[in-house]
Design a protein around this motif. Structure first.
Motif, PDB file in Angstrom:
ATOM      1  N   THR A   1      80.042  38.083  67.251  1.00 46.01           N
ATOM      2  CA  THR A   1      81.261  38.607  67.860  1.00 46.01           C
ATOM      3  C   THR A   1      82.352  37.539  67.823  1.00 46.01           C
ATOM      4  OG1 THR A   1      80.475  37.881  70.032  1.00 46.01           O
ATOM      5  CG2 THR A   1      79.987  40.161  69.400  1.00 46.01           C
ATOM      6  N   ASN A   2      83.532  37.895  68.310  1.00 44.02           N
ATOM      7  CA  ASN A   2      84.653  36.944  68.402  1.00 44.02           C
ATOM      8  C   ASN A   2      84.923  36.252  67.067  1.00 44.02           C
ATOM      9  OD1 ASN A   2      83.249  37.186  71.128  1.00 44.02           O
ATOM     10  ND2 ASN A   2      85.183  36.259  71.737  1.00 44.02           N
ATOM     11  N   TYR A   3      84.959  37.017  66.012  1.00 48.36           N
ATOM     12  CA  TYR A   3      85.104  36.430  64.684  1.00 48.36           C
ATOM     13  C   TYR A   3      86.468  36.734  64.073  1.00 48.36           C
ATOM     14  CZ  TYR A   3      84.236  41.171  62.944  1.00 48.36           C
ATOM     15  OH  TYR A   3      84.330  42.515  62.691  1.00 48.36           O
ATOM     16  N   ARG A   4      86.786  35.954  63.066  1.00 48.70           N
ATOM     17  CA  ARG A   4      87.961  36.187  62.238  1.00 48.70           C
ATOM     18  C   ARG A   4      87.505  36.335  60.787  1.00 48.70           C
ATOM     19  NH1 ARG A   4      92.621  31.929  64.387  1.00 48.70           N
ATOM     20  NH2 ARG A   4      92.756  32.727  66.531  1.00 48.70           N
ATOM     21  N   THR A   5      88.405  36.826  59.946  1.00 49.49           N
ATOM     22  CA  THR A   5      88.051  37.050  58.542  1.00 49.49           C
ATOM     23  C   THR A   5      89.042  36.345  57.638  1.00 49.49           C
ATOM     24  OG1 THR A   5      87.113  39.219  59.084  1.00 49.49           O
ATOM     25  CG2 THR A   5      87.579  38.778  56.769  1.00 49.49           C
ATOM     26  N   ALA A   6      88.504  35.593  56.690  1.00 53.04           N
ATOM     27  CA  ALA A   6      89.327  34.929  55.670  1.00 53.04           C
ATOM     28  C   ALA A   6      89.027  35.566  54.313  1.00 53.04           C
ATOM     29  CB  ALA A   6      89.015  33.431  55.623  1.00 53.04           C
TER      30      ALA A   6
ATOM     31  N   PRO B   1      85.879  38.774  51.306  1.00 57.72           N
ATOM     32  CA  PRO B   1      86.122  38.567  52.739  1.00 57.72           C
ATOM     33  C   PRO B   1      84.981  37.765  53.356  1.00 57.72           C
ATOM     34  CG  PRO B   1      85.332  40.795  52.356  1.00 57.72           C
ATOM     35  CD  PRO B   1      85.453  40.157  51.002  1.00 57.72           C
ATOM     36  N   VAL B   2      85.326  36.738  54.129  1.00 56.63           N
ATOM     37  CA  VAL B   2      84.326  35.881  54.780  1.00 56.63           C
ATOM     38  C   VAL B   2      84.617  35.846  56.281  1.00 56.63           C
ATOM     39  CG1 VAL B   2      83.329  33.564  54.908  1.00 56.63           C
ATOM     40  CG2 VAL B   2      84.094  34.464  52.694  1.00 56.63           C
ATOM     41  N   ASP B   3      83.624  36.276  57.075  1.00 56.58           N
ATOM     42  CA  ASP B   3      83.763  36.227  58.532  1.00 56.58           C
ATOM     43  C   ASP B   3      83.369  34.850  59.034  1.00 56.58           C
ATOM     44  OD1 ASP B   3      84.511  38.912  58.586  1.00 56.58           O
ATOM     45  OD2 ASP B   3      82.445  39.601  58.784  1.00 56.58           O
ATOM     46  N   TYR B   4      84.057  34.368  60.080  1.00 59.10           N
ATOM     47  CA  TYR B   4      83.684  33.087  60.670  1.00 59.10           C
ATOM     48  C   TYR B   4      83.956  33.110  62.170  1.00 59.10           C
ATOM     49  CZ  TYR B   4      88.708  31.873  60.499  1.00 59.10           C
ATOM     50  OH  TYR B   4      90.069  31.852  60.659  1.00 59.10           O
ATOM     51  N   CYS B   5      83.103  32.393  62.901  1.00 59.39           N
ATOM     52  CA  CYS B   5      83.217  32.303  64.350  1.00 59.39           C
ATOM     53  C   CYS B   5      82.457  31.076  64.823  1.00 59.39           C
ATOM     54  CB  CYS B   5      82.670  33.568  65.019  1.00 59.39           C
ATOM     55  SG  CYS B   5      80.899  33.821  64.769  1.00 59.39           S
ATOM     56  N   LEU B   6      82.541  30.770  66.107  1.00 61.06           N
ATOM     57  CA  LEU B   6      81.747  29.683  66.660  1.00 61.06           C
ATOM     58  C   LEU B   6      80.275  30.077  66.647  1.00 61.06           C
ATOM     59  CD1 LEU B   6      83.939  28.595  69.719  1.00 61.06           C
ATOM     60  CD2 LEU B   6      83.741  27.449  67.495  1.00 61.06           C
ATOM     61  N   ALA B   7      79.418  29.106  66.438  1.00 68.64           N
ATOM     62  CA  ALA B   7      77.980  29.392  66.326  1.00 68.64           C
ATOM     63  C   ALA B   7      77.421  30.003  67.612  1.00 68.64           C
ATOM     64  CB  ALA B   7      77.223  28.121  65.971  1.00 68.64           C
ATOM     65  N   ARG B   8      78.056  29.759  68.753  1.00 68.76           N
ATOM     66  CA  ARG B   8      77.525  30.306  70.015  1.00 68.76           C
ATOM     67  C   ARG B   8      77.706  31.819  70.106  1.00 68.76           C
ATOM     68  NH1 ARG B   8      81.575  30.316  74.378  1.00 68.76           N
ATOM     69  NH2 ARG B   8      83.601  29.609  73.569  1.00 68.76           N
TER      70      ARG B   8
ATOM     71  N   LEU C   1      79.844  30.746  59.137  1.00 71.18           N
ATOM     72  CA  LEU C   1      80.538  31.614  58.183  1.00 71.18           C
ATOM     73  C   LEU C   1      79.535  32.439  57.386  1.00 71.18           C
ATOM     74  CD1 LEU C   1      81.903  28.462  57.940  1.00 71.18           C
ATOM     75  CD2 LEU C   1      83.690  29.816  56.851  1.00 71.18           C
ATOM     76  N   HIS C   2      79.957  33.645  57.010  1.00 72.25           N
ATOM     77  CA  HIS C   2      79.128  34.517  56.180  1.00 72.25           C
ATOM     78  C   HIS C   2      80.018  35.572  55.534  1.00 72.25           C
ATOM     79  CE1 HIS C   2      76.072  37.498  54.977  1.00 72.25           C
ATOM     80  NE2 HIS C   2      75.223  36.490  55.008  1.00 72.25           N
ATOM     81  N   THR C   3      79.710  35.925  54.288  1.00 71.41           N
ATOM     82  CA  THR C   3      80.490  36.953  53.602  1.00 71.41           C
ATOM     83  C   THR C   3      80.349  38.294  54.321  1.00 71.41           C
ATOM     84  OG1 THR C   3      78.578  37.166  52.111  1.00 71.41           O
ATOM     85  CG2 THR C   3      80.479  35.933  51.316  1.00 71.41           C
ATOM     86  N   GLN C   4      81.452  39.010  54.401  1.00 70.61           N
ATOM     87  CA  GLN C   4      81.482  40.274  55.147  1.00 70.61           C
ATOM     88  C   GLN C   4      80.846  41.402  54.328  1.00 70.61           C
ATOM     89  OE1 GLN C   4      85.143  42.985  55.878  1.00 70.61           O
ATOM     90  NE2 GLN C   4      85.135  41.565  57.618  1.00 70.61           N
ATOM     91  N   ALA C   5      79.790  41.990  54.895  1.00 72.22           N
ATOM     92  CA  ALA C   5      79.095  43.132  54.271  1.00 72.22           C
ATOM     93  C   ALA C   5      78.562  42.806  52.876  1.00 72.22           C
ATOM     94  CB  ALA C   5      80.017  44.350  54.216  1.00 72.22           C
ATOM     95  N   ILE C   6      78.357  41.525  52.570  1.00 68.47           N
ATOM     96  CA  ILE C   6      77.810  41.097  51.283  1.00 68.47           C
ATOM     97  C   ILE C   6      76.685  40.114  51.561  1.00 68.47           C
ATOM     98  CG2 ILE C   6      78.303  39.955  49.084  1.00 68.47           C
ATOM     99  CD1 ILE C   6      81.223  40.698  49.451  1.00 68.47           C
ATOM    100  N   THR C   7      75.548  40.309  50.919  1.00 68.35           N
ATOM    101  CA  THR C   7      74.438  39.391  51.132  1.00 68.35           C
ATOM    102  C   THR C   7      74.795  37.997  50.634  1.00 68.35           C
ATOM    103  OG1 THR C   7      73.472  40.031  49.009  1.00 68.35           O
ATOM    104  CG2 THR C   7      72.687  41.179  50.959  1.00 68.35           C
ATOM    105  N   GLY C   8      74.366  36.982  51.372  1.00 60.74           N
ATOM    106  CA  GLY C   8      74.663  35.604  50.999  1.00 60.74           C
ATOM    107  C   GLY C   8      74.062  34.635  51.994  1.00 60.74           C
ATOM    108  N   SER C   9      74.325  33.373  51.797  1.00 57.73           N
ATOM    109  CA  SER C   9      73.783  32.315  52.655  1.00 57.73           C
ATOM    110  C   SER C   9      74.632  32.138  53.905  1.00 57.73           C
ATOM    111  CB  SER C   9      73.717  31.000  51.883  1.00 57.73           C
ATOM    112  OG  SER C   9      72.811  31.072  50.806  1.00 57.73           O
ATOM    113  N   HIS C  10      73.975  31.657  54.977  1.00 56.89           N
ATOM    114  CA  HIS C  10      74.702  31.244  56.170  1.00 56.89           C
ATOM    115  C   HIS C  10      75.314  29.877  55.906  1.00 56.89           C
ATOM    116  CE1 HIS C  10      72.333  33.956  59.191  1.00 56.89           C
ATOM    117  NE2 HIS C  10      72.609  34.578  58.045  1.00 56.89           N
ATOM    118  N   VAL C  11      76.536  29.683  56.370  1.00 55.08           N
ATOM    119  CA  VAL C  11      77.252  28.423  56.166  1.00 55.08           C
ATOM    120  C   VAL C  11      77.663  27.873  57.530  1.00 55.08           C
ATOM    121  CG1 VAL C  11      79.267  27.318  55.115  1.00 55.08           C
ATOM    122  CG2 VAL C  11      78.083  29.168  53.903  1.00 55.08           C
TER     123      VAL C  11
END
Length: 583
Positions: A564-569, A541-548, A497-507
């Motif tokens: 790629t292959n991500y969704r947004t929460a 907005p936070v994008d998330y996808c499988l690590a692969r 997970l990572h915030t969309q277009a906003i700097t932040g930590s990888h989760v």
């Protein structure tokens, strides 16, 4: 702040559980902070004392503070006189903002003596003074000489004297008639300010709360208070007295809607209405520990990393200025097609142009309507040379456009990287975090390598959380750790997970091959939002996808990935939930 004599009275009652405890360790994290570790019947306790003008206080703390490798001289002096000593008493003179901690110690001759630590919690005049059994000053964390004060000197060897004290009422002892008399004899003015003048040990927030209750939210003057309003004021004072004496206090901190802590009190506050949020804590020590640790964390980090803040801000400004110039130059490259057109038209109409002409008007045969355009010429050059000049300008513009586009792309990437480092720096909570950021900037060439051969400390592990459903959630502390967490540690089936277009930590949500429930993903998204630049925003907005599906571009700076292959929460940052889930 509201650490007045009355609040200190409540703290003194809480610290009474330390009496009988023995000193195990003494540390001095900074110039005006002392931590004394005591071994009591209820286990180990850490007594925190600060003489900082902006955050003077004394309380039991649960926080861990980094200590310098070499203890300061005052810390060594405390260890000499209080080492292995036994806390035998805690005193307060009325509601004065001074706590006297009496320690039973063994001196150099083997005799048992009493050494007193005077904790003066008095704003900019705060101090921490060691007093021997004869009442003389051994030393203080702040020495006060004649140039600093003419009324009271605090120097080694001098007799300890109390700070100047005015004639005021102690509301824990004064009865209703004494309070009425004091109000009548006081100069007329705003009631809350008059209460501060006639009572000792009360802060503005406590005086305003009494006034708010007495006037039911309306403005009151001391000269006009009477009848029901006066009765309500006396009742408020009496109720506060009973709460303090009986230990039935309501310790609460108030903060703005954006989470900025503003004040605290030992009674329930009504004066702010719905303008402020209130957080209640179980004790006065817990309240002070929470309030100041949260407020001072950013200040302490900024102090220790002040040079990094300046460096990053200067680099950011320099990069933005360079990008601005490059974009302006790129805009000029848009004329390249005009240069080529001029060269073509001159070449096609060379027989119509003579050397020495300053300009010529030719038909643009590239346009169906063949409009006439004026072309500037160099009078010193032949038509062929003028055509060649425009072709050369065209080639320069094409080359400049390619180079500038590449440089602007790199500059924007560098700006994003610097922004991410600055964000990590604002969220750094320890000296180790700052050191790792220095190493990262050194590896990227922004800081010169130091000549020392000292081995840097080992990096702290990623921040760990546990979701409500029991899944482990890991958060990178900086860009280098983000890369390691996402590209080396995470399994292909883990969720990134990572915030969309906003700097932040990888989760990373550690799934162990399972599909986590939506609640875990939502909590991880909230954690990602809190650990980003958007932590004070309303909705992130936070994008998330499988690590692969996460890859690192070749040659990209630390922390930079594509996915790629991500969704947004879309989630609302919740610092309290983030703190509750932290392991």
């Amino acid at each position: 702040m509201a650490l007045d004599g009355a609040f200190l009275y409540a703290i003194r009652n809480e610290l009474s559980s330390l009496i009988g405890g023995r000193v195990e360790k003494i540390h001095q994290p900074s110039r005006e902070e002392i931590i004394i570790s005591l071994r009591t019947r209820n286990g180990g306790k850490k007594l925190y004392i600060s003489a900082n003008a902006a955050s003077a206080r004394v309380h039991i703390t649960e926080n861990t503070v980094d200590n310098p490798q070499t203890p300061p001289m005052f810390c060594m002096l405390l260890r000499k006189h209080l080492g292995s000593g036994k806390l035998v008493g805690i005193r307060q003179d009325g509601l004065e903002r001074i706590l006297f901690l009496d320690f039973e110690c063994v001196n150099e001759l083997g005799d048992i003596v009493t050494v007193t630590l005077a904790c003066e919690i008095m704003g900019r005049c705060s101090n921490l003074i060691i007093i021997n059994n004869e009442g003389r000053v051994i030393d203080s964390i702040k020495r006060v000489d004649e140039e600093m004060s003419r009324e009271r000197l605090v120097l080694p060897g001098m007799k300890y004297t109390l700070p100047p004290r005015g004639e005021r009422l102690n509301f824990l002892e004064a009865d209703s008639e004494e309070i009425k008399t004091a109000l009548k004899s006081a100069d007329n003015g705003e009631l809350s300010k008059v209460l501060i003048r006639i009572f000792e040990g009360i802060s503005p927030i406590l005086a305003r709360e009494w006034t708010f209750f007495a006037g039911r939210g309306t403005h009151l003057e001391s000269g006009s208070i009477q009848g029901d309003a006066l009765d309500r004021l006396l009742f408020a004072v009496k109720r506060t007295r009973e709460q303090l004496i009986d230990g039935d206090c309501c310790f609460s901190a108030v903060s703005t809607r954006d989470g900025q802590l503003k004040d605290f009190s030992f009674i329930r506050l009504s004066q702010f209405g719905t303008l402020m949020y209130t957080k209640e804590l179980p004790s006065g020590c817990a309240l002070l520990d929470y309030f100041y640790s949260e407020r001072d964390r950013a200040a302490r980090t900024k102090q220790r990393a002040n040079d990094l803040f300046r460096l990053l801000i200067n680099l950011n400004d320099r990069t933005m200025r360079r990008l601005s110039v490059q974009r302006e130059e790129l805009g000029k490259c848009a004329e390249k097609d005009h240069y080529k057109l001029c060269g073509d038209l001159i070449s096609a109409n060379m027989y119509r142009i003579s050397k020495g002409e300053s300009s010529t008007v030719l038909e643009n045969f590239y346009d169906e309507e063949c409009p006439q355009i004026r072309i500037e010429l160099d009078v010193r050059k032949t038509p062929a040379q003028n055509a060649q000049h425009y072709y050369n300008e065209y080639k320069k513009s094409v080359t400049a456009e390619e180079k500038l586009t590449e440089q602007i792309e790199k500059g924007e990437e560098e700006l994003q990287y610097l922004d991410s480092v600055l964000d990590s720096l604002t969220r750094a909570t320890s000296e180790n975090d700052i050191i790792q950021l220095r190493l990262e900037l050194r590896e990227q060439g922004y800081i010169k390598a130091s000549s020392g051969k000292a081995k840097p400390p080992k990096a702290l592990p990623p921040i760990e959380y546990k979701s409500s459903d029991g899944y482990t959630i890991l958060v990178g502390r900086n860009n280098c750790q983000n890369d390691q967490l996402t590209l080396k540690f995470a399994e292909k089936t883990d969720i990134w997970l990572h915030t969309q277009a906003i700097t932040g930590s990888h989760v990373i949500i550690v799934t162990d091959g399972e599909t986590p429930p939506d609640k875990t993903i939502e909590e991880a998204a909230i954690i990602a939002a809190v650990n980003s630049k958007g932590r004070n925003s309303g909705l992130v907005p936070v994008d998330y996808c499988l690590a692969r599906f996460v890859k690192k571009p070749t040659g990209a700076k630390p922390g930079k990935v594509i996915f790629t292959n991500y969704r947004t929460a879309f989630v609302k940052p919740d610092a309290e939930l983030e703190a509750a889930l932290r392991v």
